[in-house]
Every structure is written in C-alpha cells, then in structure tokens.
Design a protein around this motif. Structure first.
Motif, short mmCIF file in Angstrom:
data_model
loop_
_atom_site.label_atom_id
_atom_site.label_comp_id
_atom_site.label_asym_id
_atom_site.label_seq_id
_atom_site.Cartn_x
_atom_site.Cartn_y
_atom_site.Cartn_z
N ALA A 67 0.82 -1.22 0.00
CA ALA A 67 0.00 0.00 0.00
C ALA A 67 0.85 1.26 0.00
O ALA A 67 0.33 2.36 -0.14
N GLY A 68 2.15 1.12 0.20
CA GLY A 68 3.04 2.27 0.19
C GLY A 68 3.39 2.72 1.60
O GLY A 68 2.85 2.23 2.58
N TRP A 69 4.27 3.70 1.66
CA TRP A 69 4.79 4.19 2.93
C TRP A 69 4.49 5.67 3.08
O TRP A 69 4.66 6.44 2.16
N ALA B 255 -1.01 0.21 5.06
CA ALA B 255 -1.94 -0.91 5.25
C ALA B 255 -1.92 -1.44 6.69
O ALA B 255 -2.96 -1.55 7.32
N CYS B 256 -0.74 -1.75 7.21
CA CYS B 256 -0.68 -2.40 8.53
C CYS B 256 -0.18 -1.49 9.64
O CYS B 256 -0.33 -1.81 10.81
N GLY B 257 0.45 -0.38 9.29
CA GLY B 257 0.91 0.57 10.30
C GLY B 257 2.28 0.29 10.87
O GLY B 257 2.71 0.96 11.81
N VAL B 258 3.02 -0.69 10.34
CA VAL B 258 4.36 -0.96 10.84
C VAL B 258 5.25 0.26 10.59
O VAL B 258 5.08 0.97 9.61
N VAL B 259 6.16 0.52 11.52
CA VAL B 259 7.01 1.71 11.44
C VAL B 259 8.44 1.30 11.14
O VAL B 259 8.97 0.38 11.75
N ARG B 260 9.06 2.01 10.20
CA ARG B 260 10.49 1.86 9.92
C ARG B 260 11.12 3.21 10.16
O ARG B 260 10.66 4.22 9.64
#
Length: 80
Positions: free
Chosen positions: A13-15, A26-31
């Motif tokens: 879904a992109g960043w 999409a999932c909310g994971v953070v980098r």
C-alpha cells in the motif's frame, strides 16, 4: 496462552513518510529512516586509564584465569 496467527503484510500500500519514520499505510508498521538523533554530536573521547591502574587490572585478570585453569574449570566471569 494461544499463539495469535497474523498474515504478513507485503507493504504494497506504500509508505507514509513523516519526521524520520516511514509507516506502512496498510498495517501501520514503522520503519525508522533517520538515526541521527541517536548519536551525540562530535567525536567520541578517547579514554585511557592510568598506567598503574591498567597494570593492576591486567594482573587481576591473569590471576583469575590461572586460578580457573588450576581447578580444571572453564574461565567465566563472576556471577555467570
């Protein structure tokens, strides 16, 4: 406790970029993308112990290892 099954997000879904981090839409994971705040400014200071102090430390370590060898044990730091 039961293990929770989750589907792995392929992050298609992109960043969303904001303030040194990127978050998957999409999932909310953070980098984290900017690690500059973790390093203090300037160069690190070199620390050299006094000659007498380092000699004393070396002798203590050598005696500790030799005592462990005499007992037939593998040398390990105290508390392990």
């Amino acid at each position: 406790m039961r293990a929770v099954r989750t589907r792995a997000c392929p992050h298609l879904a992109g960043w969303a970029q904001d303030g040194g981090e990127a978050r998957c839409r999409a999932c909310g994971v953070v980098r984290f993308t900017d690690y500059g705040a973790l390093r203090p400014p300037g160069l690190p200071q070199a620390v050299t112990p006094a000659a007498g102090r380092s000699r004393c430390t070396d002798r203590a370590a050598a005696s500790w290892i030799s005592e462990a060898a005499r007992r037939g044990r593998r040398p390990r730091p105290p508390g392990w």
